[in-house]
Design a protein around this motif. Structure first.
Motif, PDB file in Angstrom:
ATOM      1  N   ASP A 192      10.577  11.466 -38.968  1.00  0.00           N
ATOM      2  CA  ASP A 192       9.466  11.600 -39.928  1.00  0.00           C
ATOM      3  C   ASP A 192       9.637  10.639 -41.108  1.00  0.00           C
ATOM      4  OD1 ASP A 192       8.415  13.573 -38.353  1.00  0.00           O
ATOM      5  OD2 ASP A 192       9.069  15.248 -39.627  1.00  0.00           O
ATOM      6  N   ASP A 193      10.852  10.559 -41.641  1.00  0.00           N
ATOM      7  CA  ASP A 193      11.118   9.685 -42.786  1.00  0.00           C
ATOM      8  C   ASP A 193      10.950   8.211 -42.420  1.00  0.00           C
ATOM      9  OD1 ASP A 193      11.615  11.801 -44.453  1.00  0.00           O
ATOM     10  OD2 ASP A 193      13.801  11.660 -44.361  1.00  0.00           O
ATOM     11  N   ALA A 194      11.429   7.840 -41.235  1.00  0.00           N
ATOM     12  CA  ALA A 194      11.307   6.443 -40.785  1.00  0.00           C
ATOM     13  C   ALA A 194       9.834   6.064 -40.650  1.00  0.00           C
ATOM     14  CB  ALA A 194      12.038   6.247 -39.462  1.00  0.00           C
ATOM     15  N   ARG A 195       9.068   6.966 -40.054  1.00  0.00           N
ATOM     16  CA  ARG A 195       7.635   6.697 -39.878  1.00  0.00           C
ATOM     17  C   ARG A 195       6.922   6.651 -41.230  1.00  0.00           C
ATOM     18  NH1 ARG A 195       6.598  10.622 -36.906  1.00  0.00           N
ATOM     19  NH2 ARG A 195       5.369  11.895 -38.323  1.00  0.00           N
ATOM     20  N   SER A 196       7.294   7.559 -42.136  1.00  0.00           N
ATOM     21  CA  SER A 196       6.675   7.592 -43.475  1.00  0.00           C
ATOM     22  C   SER A 196       6.943   6.293 -44.238  1.00  0.00           C
ATOM     23  CB  SER A 196       7.200   8.780 -44.281  1.00  0.00           C
ATOM     24  OG  SER A 196       6.811   9.989 -43.690  1.00  0.00           O
ATOM     25  N   LEU A 197       8.179   5.783 -44.150  1.00  0.00           N
ATOM     26  CA  LEU A 197       8.518   4.521 -44.822  1.00  0.00           C
ATOM     27  C   LEU A 197       7.653   3.382 -44.270  1.00  0.00           C
ATOM     28  CD1 LEU A 197      12.429   4.715 -44.957  1.00  0.00           C
ATOM     29  CD2 LEU A 197      10.894   4.779 -46.928  1.00  0.00           C
ATOM     30  N   VAL A 209       4.522   3.140 -53.151  1.00  0.00           N
ATOM     31  CA  VAL A 209       5.903   3.090 -53.639  1.00  0.00           C
ATOM     32  C   VAL A 209       6.480   4.484 -53.880  1.00  0.00           C
ATOM     33  CG1 VAL A 209       7.337   2.308 -55.575  1.00  0.00           C
ATOM     34  CG2 VAL A 209       5.647   0.782 -54.612  1.00  0.00           C
ATOM     35  N   THR A 210       5.626   5.453 -54.229  1.00  0.00           N
ATOM     36  CA  THR A 210       6.128   6.808 -54.507  1.00  0.00           C
ATOM     37  C   THR A 210       6.806   7.415 -53.274  1.00  0.00           C
ATOM     38  OG1 THR A 210       3.929   7.695 -54.018  1.00  0.00           O
ATOM     39  CG2 THR A 210       4.463   7.324 -56.342  1.00  0.00           C
ATOM     40  N   VAL A 211       6.284   7.116 -52.084  1.00  0.00           N
ATOM     41  CA  VAL A 211       6.895   7.617 -50.838  1.00  0.00           C
ATOM     42  C   VAL A 211       8.268   6.987 -50.652  1.00  0.00           C
ATOM     43  CG1 VAL A 211       6.693   7.684 -48.305  1.00  0.00           C
ATOM     44  CG2 VAL A 211       4.674   8.087 -49.732  1.00  0.00           C
ATOM     45  N   TRP A 212       8.355   5.677 -50.860  1.00  0.00           N
ATOM     46  CA  TRP A 212       9.637   4.972 -50.729  1.00  0.00           C
ATOM     47  C   TRP A 212      10.664   5.530 -51.715  1.00  0.00           C
ATOM     48  CZ3 TRP A 212       9.355  -1.048 -49.827  1.00  0.00           C
ATOM     49  CH2 TRP A 212       8.761  -1.291 -48.579  1.00  0.00           C
ATOM     50  N   ILE A 213      10.239   5.715 -52.972  1.00  0.00           N
ATOM     51  CA  ILE A 213      11.152   6.232 -53.999  1.00  0.00           C
ATOM     52  C   ILE A 213      11.642   7.628 -53.610  1.00  0.00           C
ATOM     53  CG2 ILE A 213      11.330   7.053 -56.397  1.00  0.00           C
ATOM     54  CD1 ILE A 213       9.504   4.711 -57.214  1.00  0.00           C
ATOM     55  N   ALA A 214      10.721   8.500 -53.200  1.00  0.00           N
ATOM     56  CA  ALA A 214      11.080   9.877 -52.855  1.00  0.00           C
ATOM     57  C   ALA A 214      12.124   9.918 -51.743  1.00  0.00           C
ATOM     58  CB  ALA A 214       9.838  10.661 -52.450  1.00  0.00           C
ATOM     59  N   ILE A 215      11.882   9.190 -50.663  1.00  0.00           N
ATOM     60  CA  ILE A 215      12.803   9.232 -49.515  1.00  0.00           C
ATOM     61  C   ILE A 215      14.147   8.595 -49.867  1.00  0.00           C
ATOM     62  CG2 ILE A 215      13.204   8.338 -47.167  1.00  0.00           C
ATOM     63  CD1 ILE A 215      10.158   8.725 -46.693  1.00  0.00           C
ATOM     64  N   MET A 216      14.115   7.448 -50.522  1.00  0.00           N
ATOM     65  CA  MET A 216      15.360   6.714 -50.774  1.00  0.00           C
ATOM     66  C   MET A 216      16.218   7.308 -51.888  1.00  0.00           C
ATOM     67  SD  MET A 216      14.711   2.716 -50.038  1.00  0.00           S
ATOM     68  CE  MET A 216      13.184   2.181 -49.293  1.00  0.00           C
ATOM     69  N   THR A 217      15.625   8.154 -52.720  1.00  0.00           N
ATOM     70  CA  THR A 217      16.427   8.751 -53.798  1.00  0.00           C
ATOM     71  C   THR A 217      16.773  10.217 -53.535  1.00  0.00           C
ATOM     72  OG1 THR A 217      14.483   9.427 -55.103  1.00  0.00           O
ATOM     73  CG2 THR A 217      15.391   7.237 -55.543  1.00  0.00           C
ATOM     74  N   GLN A 218      16.151  10.820 -52.515  1.00  0.00           N
ATOM     75  CA  GLN A 218      16.374  12.250 -52.279  1.00  0.00           C
ATOM     76  C   GLN A 218      17.189  12.553 -51.023  1.00  0.00           C
ATOM     77  OE1 GLN A 218      12.669  14.495 -52.564  1.00  0.00           O
ATOM     78  NE2 GLN A 218      12.080  13.348 -54.383  1.00  0.00           N
ATOM     79  N   ARG A 219      17.180  11.674 -50.044  1.00  0.00           N
ATOM     80  CA  ARG A 219      17.913  11.935 -48.804  1.00  0.00           C
ATOM     81  C   ARG A 219      19.388  11.536 -48.948  1.00  0.00           C
ATOM     82  NH1 ARG A 219      13.522  14.022 -48.553  1.00  0.00           N
ATOM     83  NH2 ARG A 219      11.962  13.650 -46.920  1.00  0.00           N
ATOM     84  N   SER A 220      20.248  12.201 -48.202  1.00  0.00           N
ATOM     85  CA  SER A 220      21.677  11.879 -48.250  1.00  0.00           C
ATOM     86  C   SER A 220      21.929  10.503 -47.624  1.00  0.00           C
ATOM     87  CB  SER A 220      22.483  12.940 -47.494  1.00  0.00           C
ATOM     88  OG  SER A 220      22.323  12.784 -46.093  1.00  0.00           O
ATOM     89  N   VAL A 227      17.930   6.876 -40.758  1.00  0.00           N
ATOM     90  CA  VAL A 227      16.506   6.582 -40.993  1.00  0.00           C
ATOM     91  C   VAL A 227      16.257   5.078 -40.875  1.00  0.00           C
ATOM     92  CG1 VAL A 227      14.662   6.543 -42.744  1.00  0.00           C
ATOM     93  CG2 VAL A 227      16.027   8.621 -42.405  1.00  0.00           C
ATOM     94  N   PHE A 228      17.134   4.267 -41.488  1.00  0.00           N
ATOM     95  CA  PHE A 228      16.943   2.813 -41.450  1.00  0.00           C
ATOM     96  C   PHE A 228      17.104   2.262 -40.022  1.00  0.00           C
ATOM     97  CE2 PHE A 228      18.575   2.716 -46.123  1.00  0.00           C
ATOM     98  CZ  PHE A 228      17.333   3.137 -46.568  1.00  0.00           C
ATOM     99  N   GLU A 229      17.952   2.887 -39.231  1.00  0.00           N
ATOM    100  CA  GLU A 229      18.068   2.487 -37.821  1.00  0.00           C
ATOM    101  C   GLU A 229      16.792   2.848 -37.063  1.00  0.00           C
ATOM    102  OE1 GLU A 229      21.586   4.238 -36.068  1.00  0.00           O
ATOM    103  OE2 GLU A 229      22.867   3.370 -37.632  1.00  0.00           O
ATOM    104  N   ARG A 230      16.321   4.063 -37.281  1.00  0.00           N
ATOM    105  CA  ARG A 230      15.106   4.544 -36.605  1.00  0.00           C
ATOM    106  C   ARG A 230      13.873   3.749 -37.044  1.00  0.00           C
ATOM    107  NH1 ARG A 230      13.054   6.224 -32.178  1.00  0.00           N
ATOM    108  NH2 ARG A 230      11.375   7.754 -32.353  1.00  0.00           N
ATOM    109  N   TYR A 231      13.883   3.308 -38.285  1.00  0.00           N
ATOM    110  CA  TYR A 231      12.769   2.532 -38.854  1.00  0.00           C
ATOM    111  C   TYR A 231      12.419   1.330 -37.976  1.00  0.00           C
ATOM    112  CZ  TYR A 231      10.198  -0.255 -42.363  1.00  0.00           C
ATOM    113  OH  TYR A 231       9.257  -0.994 -43.026  1.00  0.00           O
ATOM    114  N   MET A 232      13.434   0.740 -37.363  1.00  0.00           N
ATOM    115  CA  MET A 232      13.245  -0.449 -36.529  1.00  0.00           C
ATOM    116  C   MET A 232      12.393  -0.170 -35.286  1.00  0.00           C
ATOM    117  SD  MET A 232      14.691  -3.044 -37.951  1.00  0.00           S
ATOM    118  CE  MET A 232      14.942  -4.195 -36.598  1.00  0.00           C
TER     119      MET A 232
END
Length: 338
Positions: A192-197, A209-220, A227-232
């Motif tokens: 879900d996070d990869a697709r949202s990004l 940008v708010t979606v990017w900020i939320a995911i990148m500052t809140q997830r472990s 997520v970054f692997e799945r993003y590809m």
């Protein structure tokens, strides 16, 4: 018990729940005698012309806790504060490095952040490097120490000195909203996070940008690595390429720093050190800041990443791009050649 608690404080939890040791280049010296070190420092600082080598030998090869004991004995022997004595005897980059070593890592980070926002203009590079590379616990400690040292609130200072989405990103990190690592792998959440990004950036016109900020500052961090692997599988570009296509300026640099620190924090610092020594005149402020702040944390790993990535050792690169007593101090913190 004090020794046990001190040892445990030197350990951090890995995402598997096991305790992971730090990789410092500066470790507690054996047969430590603070009174002897204090007496040697007094003689070195009192002598005409100053014996910089003795100052370097002692302060760069002792941990912060040991330096603190030396400072206590120095004041008893010399009837003077050691920091004041160092300020009076040294100058330039060597002075900045030695004064940095007299602070705890958290005090040093807090003072660097304060300096980045003091007076006219803002040093966004320093803000970016520290805020985007420290974990929840470190940022919480920095906030507390910042208030203690400067009687001001770090969040308020950052909000007053930065603006727009760059400010929102830094403040989201300072507010410690990041999840702690877990042994449970949330595969659906990763997808879900990869697709949202992807949908908030490359897929659409204009970036949410708010979606990017939320995911990148809140997830472990371990979650984001996946997520970054799945993003590809969604995007034709990797996360860093997507950032460079979608945003610019300080915000771009912050997002890139975050991604690089998630992927490999030690490689991020190795690249920063390499960049600082690329030009003829080394960026001594950057060099000092990283060497001082990481020498009791992970500088050994940074050294390894430096050699792997740049095909030469950090030690030799320091030799090539710096000089004099400042060079000797950096080499001592570096802890050896690879």
């Amino acid at each position: 018990m004090a020794l046990v608690s001190e040892f445990l404080s030197q350990l951090t939890l890995s995402h598997s729940g096991e305790r992971e040791p730090l990789y410092p280049t500066v470790v507690p010296v054996r047969d430590f005698d603070p009174a002897r070190d204090a007496a040697r420092l007094e003689a070195a600082l009192k002598v005409k012309g100053v014996d910089e080598q003795t100052v370097i030998d002692i302060l760069t090869r002792r941990t912060y806790e040991q330096r603190r004991e030396i400072a206590f004995d120095y004041e008893r022997i010399a009837k003077k504060d050691l920091t004041v004595a160092l300020k009076g005897a040294l100058s330039g980059s060597l002075e900045a490095l030695m004064l940095g070593l007299m602070k705890s890592p958290t005090q040093y980070d807090a003072s660097m952040l304060n300096g980045a926002m003091k007076g006219l203009g803002t040093d966004e590079e320093t803000l970016n490097e520290i805020v985007c590379s420290r974990n929840n616990e470190e940022l919480a400690q920095i906030k507390a120490v910042y208030r203690e040292m400067f009687k001001k609130d770090l969040e308020k200072d950052v909000a007053g000195d930065t603006s727009g989405d760059f400010a929102k990103l830094l403040l989201a990190l300072i507010q410690n909203k990041r999840d702690e690592p877990s042994n449970v792998v949330e595969y659906q959440q990763i997808d879900d996070d990869a697709r949202s990004l992807y949908e908030a950036g490359v897929k659409r016109k204009g970036t949410d940008v708010t979606v990017w900020i939320a995911i990148m500052t809140q997830r472990s961090v371990p979650h984001l690595q996946r997520v970054f692997e799945r993003y590809m599988s969604y995007s034709p570009y990797d996360m860093k390429e997507s950032i460079m296509k979608e945003v610019k300026g300080d915000l771009e640099k912050s997002f890139l720093t975050l991604v690089e620190c998630v992927e490999n924090k030690q490689l991020y610092f190795a690249n920063r050190l390499n960049e600082a020594m690329k030009t003829k005149g080394a960026k001594e402020k950057v060099l000092t800041r990283i060497m001082v702040s990481r020498c009791e944390v992970d500088l050994m790993k940074i050294r390894n990443q430096f050699k792997k990535q740049h095909k030469r050792s950090l030690y030799q690169t320091i030799v090539e791009h710096t000089k004099g007593d400042y060079q000797m101090a950096l080499l001592s913190l570096c802890g050896g050649d690879d």
